[in-house]
Motif scaffolding. Sequence first.
Motif, PDB file in Angstrom:
ATOM      1  N   SER A   1       0.828  -1.206   0.000  1.00 14.20           N
ATOM      2  CA  SER A   1       0.000   0.000   0.000  1.00 14.20           C
ATOM      3  C   SER A   1       0.864   1.259   0.000  1.00 14.20           C
ATOM      4  O   SER A   1       0.466   2.286  -0.567  1.00 14.20           O
ATOM      5  N   GLU A   2       2.022   1.197   0.649  1.00 14.69           N
ATOM      6  CA  GLU A   2       2.908   2.361   0.668  1.00 14.69           C
ATOM      7  C   GLU A   2       3.491   2.624  -0.715  1.00 14.69           C
ATOM      8  O   GLU A   2       3.622   3.772  -1.143  1.00 14.69           O
ATOM      9  N   LEU A   3       3.845   1.553  -1.426  1.00 10.09           N
ATOM     10  CA  LEU A   3       4.353   1.724  -2.787  1.00 10.09           C
ATOM     11  C   LEU A   3       3.261   2.266  -3.703  1.00 10.09           C
ATOM     12  O   LEU A   3       3.519   3.126  -4.557  1.00 10.09           O
ATOM     13  N   ARG A   4       2.038   1.785  -3.519  1.00 10.70           N
ATOM     14  CA  ARG A   4       0.942   2.299  -4.350  1.00 10.70           C
ATOM     15  C   ARG A   4       0.691   3.774  -4.068  1.00 10.70           C
ATOM     16  O   ARG A   4       0.293   4.522  -4.970  1.00 10.70           O
ATOM     17  N   ALA A   5       0.884   4.193  -2.811  1.00 12.15           N
ATOM     18  CA  ALA A   5       0.712   5.613  -2.488  1.00 12.15           C
ATOM     19  C   ALA A   5       1.702   6.478  -3.245  1.00 12.15           C
ATOM     20  O   ALA A   5       1.424   7.632  -3.556  1.00 12.15           O
TER      21      ALA A   5
ATOM     22  N   LEU B   1       8.548   8.558   2.695  1.00 11.94           N
ATOM     23  CA  LEU B   1       7.236   8.468   2.055  1.00 11.94           C
ATOM     24  C   LEU B   1       6.334   9.602   2.538  1.00 11.94           C
ATOM     25  O   LEU B   1       5.642  10.252   1.742  1.00 11.94           O
ATOM     26  N   ALA B   2       6.355   9.875   3.848  1.00 14.00           N
ATOM     27  CA  ALA B   2       5.485  10.917   4.405  1.00 14.00           C
ATOM     28  C   ALA B   2       5.792  12.275   3.802  1.00 14.00           C
ATOM     29  O   ALA B   2       4.885  13.067   3.528  1.00 14.00           O
ATOM     30  N   GLU B   3       7.077  12.582   3.593  1.00 15.82           N
ATOM     31  CA  GLU B   3       7.458  13.872   3.027  1.00 15.82           C
ATOM     32  C   GLU B   3       6.992  14.001   1.585  1.00 15.82           C
ATOM     33  O   GLU B   3       6.502  15.051   1.165  1.00 15.82           O
ATOM     34  N   VAL B   4       7.130  12.932   0.797  1.00 12.25           N
ATOM     35  CA  VAL B   4       6.693  12.977  -0.606  1.00 12.25           C
ATOM     36  C   VAL B   4       5.194  13.192  -0.684  1.00 12.25           C
ATOM     37  O   VAL B   4       4.701  14.035  -1.436  1.00 12.25           O
ATOM     38  N   LEU B   5       4.449  12.444   0.132  1.00 18.30           N
ATOM     39  CA  LEU B   5       2.995  12.568   0.097  1.00 18.30           C
ATOM     40  C   LEU B   5       2.541  13.921   0.641  1.00 18.30           C
ATOM     41  O   LEU B   5       1.462  14.410   0.277  1.00 18.30           O
ATOM     42  N   ARG B   6       3.330  14.526   1.498  1.00 24.55           N
ATOM     43  CA  ARG B   6       2.969  15.842   2.042  1.00 24.55           C
ATOM     44  C   ARG B   6       2.895  16.903   0.950  1.00 24.55           C
ATOM     45  O   ARG B   6       2.075  17.818   1.009  1.00 24.55           O
TER      46      ARG B   6
ATOM     47  N   GLY C   1       5.716  11.907 -23.648  1.00 26.31           N
ATOM     48  CA  GLY C   1       6.978  11.870 -22.903  1.00 26.31           C
ATOM     49  C   GLY C   1       7.597  13.238 -22.702  1.00 26.31           C
ATOM     50  O   GLY C   1       8.804  13.349 -22.489  1.00 26.31           O
ATOM     51  N   LYS C   2       6.772  14.286 -22.746  1.00 24.74           N
ATOM     52  CA  LYS C   2       7.275  15.650 -22.562  1.00 24.74           C
ATOM     53  C   LYS C   2       7.005  16.183 -21.154  1.00 24.74           C
ATOM     54  O   LYS C   2       7.322  17.327 -20.863  1.00 24.74           O
ATOM     55  N   LEU C   3       6.407  15.337 -20.297  1.00 29.19           N
ATOM     56  CA  LEU C   3       6.109  15.754 -18.926  1.00 29.19           C
ATOM     57  C   LEU C   3       6.575  14.675 -17.963  1.00 29.19           C
ATOM     58  O   LEU C   3       6.203  13.508 -18.093  1.00 29.19           O
ATOM     59  N   ARG C   4       7.413  15.041 -17.026  1.00 31.16           N
ATOM     60  CA  ARG C   4       7.812  14.172 -15.918  1.00 31.16           C
ATOM     61  C   ARG C   4       7.098  14.682 -14.674  1.00 31.16           C
ATOM     62  O   ARG C   4       7.386  15.763 -14.197  1.00 31.16           O
ATOM     63  N   ALA C   5       6.128  13.913 -14.156  1.00 28.20           N
ATOM     64  CA  ALA C   5       5.283  14.379 -13.062  1.00 28.20           C
ATOM     65  C   ALA C   5       6.051  14.488 -11.751  1.00 28.20           C
ATOM     66  O   ALA C   5       7.059  13.801 -11.529  1.00 28.20           O
ATOM     67  N   LEU C   6       5.533  15.340 -10.854  1.00 27.36           N
ATOM     68  CA  LEU C   6       6.173  15.590  -9.564  1.00 27.36           C
ATOM     69  C   LEU C   6       6.264  14.309  -8.736  1.00 27.36           C
ATOM     70  O   LEU C   6       7.281  14.036  -8.093  1.00 27.36           O
ATOM     71  N   LEU C   7       5.202  13.495  -8.765  1.00 24.86           N
ATOM     72  CA  LEU C   7       5.191  12.276  -7.974  1.00 24.86           C
ATOM     73  C   LEU C   7       6.237  11.282  -8.452  1.00 24.86           C
ATOM     74  O   LEU C   7       6.761  10.499  -7.664  1.00 24.86           O
ATOM     75  N   VAL C   8       6.549  11.305  -9.743  1.00 23.16           N
ATOM     76  CA  VAL C   8       7.581  10.401 -10.265  1.00 23.16           C
ATOM     77  C   VAL C   8       8.924  10.719  -9.621  1.00 23.16           C
ATOM     78  O   VAL C   8       9.643   9.830  -9.153  1.00 23.16           O
ATOM     79  N   ASP C   9       9.259  12.004  -9.572  1.00 15.70           N
ATOM     80  CA  ASP C   9      10.528  12.388  -8.949  1.00 15.70           C
ATOM     81  C   ASP C   9      10.492  12.099  -7.454  1.00 15.70           C
ATOM     82  O   ASP C   9      11.497  11.674  -6.874  1.00 15.70           O
TER      83      ASP C   9
ATOM     84  N   GLY D   1      -4.648  10.602  -9.346  1.00 10.86           N
ATOM     85  CA  GLY D   1      -5.409   9.673 -10.174  1.00 10.86           C
ATOM     86  C   GLY D   1      -5.055   8.225  -9.988  1.00 10.86           C
ATOM     87  O   GLY D   1      -5.638   7.362 -10.596  1.00 10.86           O
ATOM     88  N   GLY D   2      -4.060   7.936  -9.145  1.00  8.87           N
ATOM     89  CA  GLY D   2      -3.686   6.566  -8.903  1.00  8.87           C
ATOM     90  C   GLY D   2      -2.900   5.936 -10.033  1.00  8.87           C
ATOM     91  O   GLY D   2      -2.794   4.716 -10.109  1.00  8.87           O
ATOM     92  N   ASP D   3      -2.364   6.743 -10.959  1.00 14.11           N
ATOM     93  CA  ASP D   3      -1.575   6.177 -12.041  1.00 14.11           C
ATOM     94  C   ASP D   3      -0.294   5.583 -11.485  1.00 14.11           C
ATOM     95  O   ASP D   3       0.302   6.103 -10.544  1.00 14.11           O
ATOM     96  N   LEU D   4       0.155   4.502 -12.092  1.00  9.82           N
ATOM     97  CA  LEU D   4       1.377   3.859 -11.635  1.00  9.82           C
ATOM     98  C   LEU D   4       2.578   4.453 -12.345  1.00  9.82           C
ATOM     99  O   LEU D   4       2.533   4.803 -13.512  1.00  9.82           O
ATOM    100  N   VAL D   5       3.666   4.552 -11.586  1.00  5.40           N
ATOM    101  CA  VAL D   5       4.893   5.140 -12.093  1.00  5.40           C
ATOM    102  C   VAL D   5       5.740   4.070 -12.750  1.00  5.40           C
ATOM    103  O   VAL D   5       5.889   2.971 -12.218  1.00  5.40           O
TER     104      VAL D   5
END
Length: 560
Positions: free
Chosen positions: A440-444, A528-533, A508-516, A539-543
Amino acid sequence: MLVAAGVLGDEQLRAALAHQRGKGQRLGEALIELGLVDEITVTRALAKQAGLPFLDLSKGRIPAALLARVPAELAREQGILPALERGGALILAIDDPLKRYALDALGFQIGAELKAALSPPSQVAKLLAEHYGAPQPEAKAAAKAGAESDDAPVVRLVSRTFQDALNQRASDIHLEPMAAGLRVRFRVDGVLRIVAEHPPHLSAPLLSRLKVMGSMDIAEKRKPQDGRIQLDIAGRNIDVRASILPSNHGETMVLRLLDRSANLIGLPELGFQADDNAWFQRLIKRPNGIVLVTGPTGSGKTTTLYAALSALNRPDTKIITAEDPVEYHLRGVNQMQVNPRVGLTFSRILKAMLRAAPNIILVGEIRDLETAEVAIQAALTGHLVFSTLHTNDAPSALTRLVDMGVQPFLVSAAVQGVLAQRLVRRLCPECNEAYTPDPSELRALGIDPAQAPGAKLARPKGCRVCDGNGYKGRVGLFEMLELDAELREVVYQRSGVERLRELALARGKLRALLVDGARKALARQTSLAEVLRVCRAAGGDLVHLDESDAVEPAETTSGS
């Protein structure tokens, strides 16, 4: 704190606050006088609040050799009592947390390293009278008159507050009047923490002292004010931006600290991954166009732009900036300070800049249509323009310009790329602990657990190096958008931010914030807490992860 500990009820607290207001007492004094809490309990809470050790003087006796180290007159005058000796330092029992700020000066008089411990006032008074004798009435009156006529304690308190803020790497000092007193908070690594609570009677002189330092009107208490303070602390040139707002309990002040003597951060230290760094380097070396950096206040936008200018600063390149304020001085760069009082706005400076034949222009912030239009015209006439916008993500920057009133065809033609960023706290390298995350943490983080076998995350623990916080320093998370012909057409057609985002991701012209964020969490640079903060998955898309991202921690860089 007493309510949270179950020592005091809400009704009792309200009664004590009413009693305190009627007599002008401190809250602790009111609680003791009403018999709601005993003195030792109040002093323990004060010690915890002030970050001081608590010392019960009723247990044991003080050796005569220790008492002899402090002159009787000094002990009575300052209300201090030598109590212990630990590690070569003399521990002084004090009855007020504020007295610790005078220890540096007293150390020279006593000839020893001094540390403070908080003790119940009645115990301190009893032992002072027992060992040093009660002060004469004349001495008491003279001491009181001297205290009233001299503002040196307030001056020392202000100096000590600035020094403590620098020692703790604070970016801001917040002085906030409350019903019970003046609360002092430092913002360290982007997070506020309480460092002191001063009694109500100190609020007015403390703010007046800061107003005088910032050339503000000390008589004006109903309107917001701004000021600037120049400080030299231990050889460091500190520029302080002061902002005052009236509140229901008095004036609240925020002090933004800028250390001009600190070295500017270069591009390698910002926190870019290798491929991101190559993208940004390629973007800022374009001959013309606009490069935008977006994000909320305090996300490091100015630091990133300064790093870009430093990389482009050469003898054959002319760079002019319009800033509010000029935060750091760049050698070889023409920097201009915005001053609306004399009509020197961003747009007016920008128009004047174009007549000075620059190669590169930095506009501190695009705030209105006029500034946006002049910046775009500069980009379309052969200049490379850098600026910032307050948007939540990279695609929104383009629609924000259109919403301001800029024609879509101008936006699509002028903007080369957008960098959206956030700052997250960096895990302390000394004490962070790695662990195997739950699926669940990886999915977050937007990661498919099946794609990341053996992945490890890290969490904060706390040690002496990081002051028990588990974090030390910060690192940037970046979302990168580069425009191509199809994306420019979407902007021109006003197709909306969601369509722009979808197409940019697909191409492939956008690298999303959550990916980084996911990459830096897997590299155990942050938690994990800092990234999610700062960037929760919407949208729940997988990286998509490379094998190296999923298993091996990347080499860390210094904080930005």
